[in-house]
Scaffold this active site. Structure first.
Site, PDB file in Angstrom:
ATOM      1  N   SER A 181     -11.084  47.626   0.735  1.00  0.00           N
ATOM      2  CA  SER A 181     -11.909  48.159   2.158  1.00  0.00           C
ATOM      3  C   SER A 181     -11.801  49.644   1.889  1.00  0.00           C
ATOM      4  O   SER A 181     -11.373  50.170   0.492  1.00  0.00           O
ATOM      5  CB  SER A 181     -11.123  48.425   3.182  1.00  0.00           C
ATOM      6  OG  SER A 181      -9.580  48.220   2.948  1.00  0.00           O
ATOM      7  N   LYS A 182     -12.562  50.775   2.833  1.00  0.00           N
ATOM      8  CA  LYS A 182     -12.851  52.152   2.641  1.00  0.00           C
ATOM      9  C   LYS A 182     -10.613  52.827   2.114  1.00  0.00           C
ATOM     10  O   LYS A 182     -11.021  54.219   1.538  1.00  0.00           O
ATOM     11  CB  LYS A 182     -13.122  52.635   3.852  1.00  0.00           C
ATOM     12  CG  LYS A 182     -14.333  52.774   3.848  1.00  0.00           C
ATOM     13  CD  LYS A 182     -15.346  53.650   4.657  1.00  0.00           C
ATOM     14  CE  LYS A 182     -16.646  52.865   5.137  1.00  0.00           C
ATOM     15  NZ  LYS A 182     -17.587  54.978   5.215  1.00  0.00           N
ATOM     16  N   ARG A 183      -9.734  51.856   2.467  1.00  0.00           N
ATOM     17  CA  ARG A 183      -8.557  52.586   2.921  1.00  0.00           C
ATOM     18  C   ARG A 183      -8.434  52.124   1.319  1.00  0.00           C
ATOM     19  O   ARG A 183      -7.568  53.055   0.329  1.00  0.00           O
ATOM     20  CB  ARG A 183      -7.730  52.245   3.516  1.00  0.00           C
ATOM     21  CG  ARG A 183      -7.235  50.223   3.116  1.00  0.00           C
ATOM     22  CD  ARG A 183      -6.135  49.535   3.998  1.00  0.00           C
ATOM     23  NE  ARG A 183      -6.266  48.670   4.182  1.00  0.00           N
ATOM     24  CZ  ARG A 183      -5.547  47.794   3.179  1.00  0.00           C
ATOM     25  NH1 ARG A 183      -4.781  48.873   2.839  1.00  0.00           N
ATOM     26  NH2 ARG A 183      -4.980  46.720   3.339  1.00  0.00           N
TER      27      ARG A 183
END
Length: 493
Positions: free
Chosen positions: A254-256
């Site tokens: 994911s973006k994290r």
């Protein structure tokens, strides 16, 4: 390998291309180039409700950025197009009609309300989810009556109710599914658009695709596809399902974890060469030690046997490190050319245009420090600024007294004024002598000069920086530092 290898990358433009999409494209491209085959791009835009404007172009732009040139597809066309599925609806209707005529598919008239009620009942009774095949057993009269009513309908595939569907996956080996656990899935929606299952099988056959290399998430759909191939009497391609990509914590990427759209990597200043190398290692390896490989090595070495079954780990720190490695391999002129668009994007308009010859003097000073091209403006802005922004107190180095600052700067100015064109080696020798005469340690004197000429307490090597800045600019900044300090001297004291 006998016949020509033909692979395809078939993105769905329902969002911007991310690292998983592009890794799939890369593996297909490498496989095609390794075998001297064809790499096809086909845009699967049949899910009209979820289309994102500009997504198709973003995919193609990402491939262009990485120089993953395709042999057939949008922008280049080819003999088996069109390469947008929304332009091929007649082909899918014909396939659906053929399946219904052969008894392998049927028209379903169930309303959305009935299907929703069915789902609720199955959940409540904890029965297996899926369509109950009600319309599969309609009599001819019942079917004609429902057709005459003119209501919406879909076409469903009639899955075998017994036996198994087996696949020898090129990566995972033998995989077997029980047919009775698979429901009668939709082939053609009520709006006339096909589902993924019908469209992908039809197009892969008509476009003569020999190998389907796609994400592991599509493995559960494969028995459906194999059944359609069999019903249409098409020879199926060979399938290979690529491992998932996870974050360092082994959670879904994911973006994290730093995973963003491909265009964001480009805009952050990652080199396409570094991205290509990094993505090749997401599920594939040459051996247990080689990490940095150019495009030619990747093409020559790529094979499906080296693809891992287990999930690949996306490590942003490793990508940044690899980008730095590739940056340091660029010549000064190449790096200057790559940096220039980022300077033009980030620097204030008052500092533009950038002097090309001046930039070539600056680039060697940051090449060892820069990890992303987008860092260039921050690392170099003081080379271009007319007035530096720093507090006068920053000139006072540890162990110095404020009153020592003006005479030390004046001594440096006088020495530089007598010098010819600045050259870093004689400049260092001369300024070490000035420091000794001023009763300052070299660390103190050079730290003072660094702030005066760059406005920062950290920079590339001081004397090389002063040489790149040039005598006129350095003298101007030292004079400005003296004036700044004298204007605020009492406050500093």
């Amino acid at each position: 390998m006998g016949d020509e290898v033909r692979v395809r990358f078939a993105p769905s433009p329902t969002g911007l291309p991310h690292i998983g999409n592009i890794r799939t494209a890369l593996f297909n491209w490498l496989f095609a180039r390794h075998h001297g085959g064809k790499f096809i791009v086909r845009v699967e835009d049949t899910d009209q409700e979820r289309l994102v404007p500009g997504a198709s172009e973003a995919v193609l732009d990402a491939l262009d950025w990485l120089d993953l040139q395709w042999d057939e597809g949008p922008r280049v066309e080819g003999p088996l197009g069109p390469y947008y599925q929304s332009q091929r609806l007649d082909v899918y209707r014909e396939a659906a009609e053929k399946l219904m005529a052969g008894g392998f598919a049927y028209r379903c008239f169930c309303s959305e309300e009935r299907l929703e009620q069915l789902r609720k009942e199955q959940l409540r009774s904890k029965n297996r989810q899926g369509y109950d095949r009600r319309c599969r057993s309609l009599s001819t009269a019942e079917r004609k009556n429902l057709e005459a009513q003119g209501g919406p309908s879909v076409v469903r595939f009639a899955m075998p109710v017994d036996g198994v569907t087996a696949l020898n996956d090129l990566i995972h080996g033998e995989v077997v599914w029980q047919n009775d656990l698979l429901d009668d899935f939709i082939l053609l929606k009520s709006d006339g658009f096909p589902t993924y299952h019908l469209a992908v099988v039809t197009d892969d056959h008509l476009m003569k695709v020999t190998h389907v290399l796609r994400a592991e998430e599509w493995l559960p759909s494969t028995p459906r596809h194999l059944q359609i191939y069999q019903a249409l009497q098409f020879e199926p391609p060979k399938f290979g399902h690529l491992p998932m990509i996870l974050g360092p914590d082994r959670a879904k990427l994911s973006k994290r974890h730093g995973a963003t759209a491909a265009e964001e990597y480009r805009d952050d200043g990652f080199l396409p060469e570094a991205m290509l190398n990094f993505m090749a290692l997401l599920g594939w390896s040459l051996d247990d030690k080689t990490e940095v490989m150019d495009r030619g090595t990747l093409v020559q070495s790529f094979s499906l046997e080296r693809i891992n079954k287990s999930a690949a780990i996306f490590d942003l720190e490793k990508l940044v490190w690899m980008n730095g490695v590739y940056i340091r391999q660029l010549s000064v002129s190449e790096l200057a050319e790559r940096i220039l668009p980022f300077l033009e994007r980030e620097l204030p308009p008052s500092l533009l245009p950038v002097d090309q010859e001046y930039l070539l003097r600056i680039v060697p000073l940051i090449r060892e420090r820069i990890k992303l091209l987008a860092d260039a403006a921050h690392l170099t802005s003081y080379f271009f600024e007319e007035e530096l922004d720093y507090e006068a107190g920053a000139l006072v180095q540890k162990g110095m007294e404020a009153r020592e600052v003006p005479p030390a700067l004046e001594a440096a100015r006088d020495e530089l004024g007598r010098a010819g064109e600045l050259q870093h080696e004689p400049l260092e020798q001369a300024l070490r002598a000035v420091a000794a005469d001023a009763g300052l340690k070299p660390r103190q004197f050079f730290g003072l000069l660094r702030v005066a000429v760059t406005g920062r307490d950290v920079s590339p090597p001081l004397f090389e920086t002063m040489e790149a800045l040039g005598k006129e600019r350095v003298l101007f900044r030292i004079d400005a530092a003296i004036g700044r300090f004298q204007a605020t001297g009492r406050a500093v004291e």
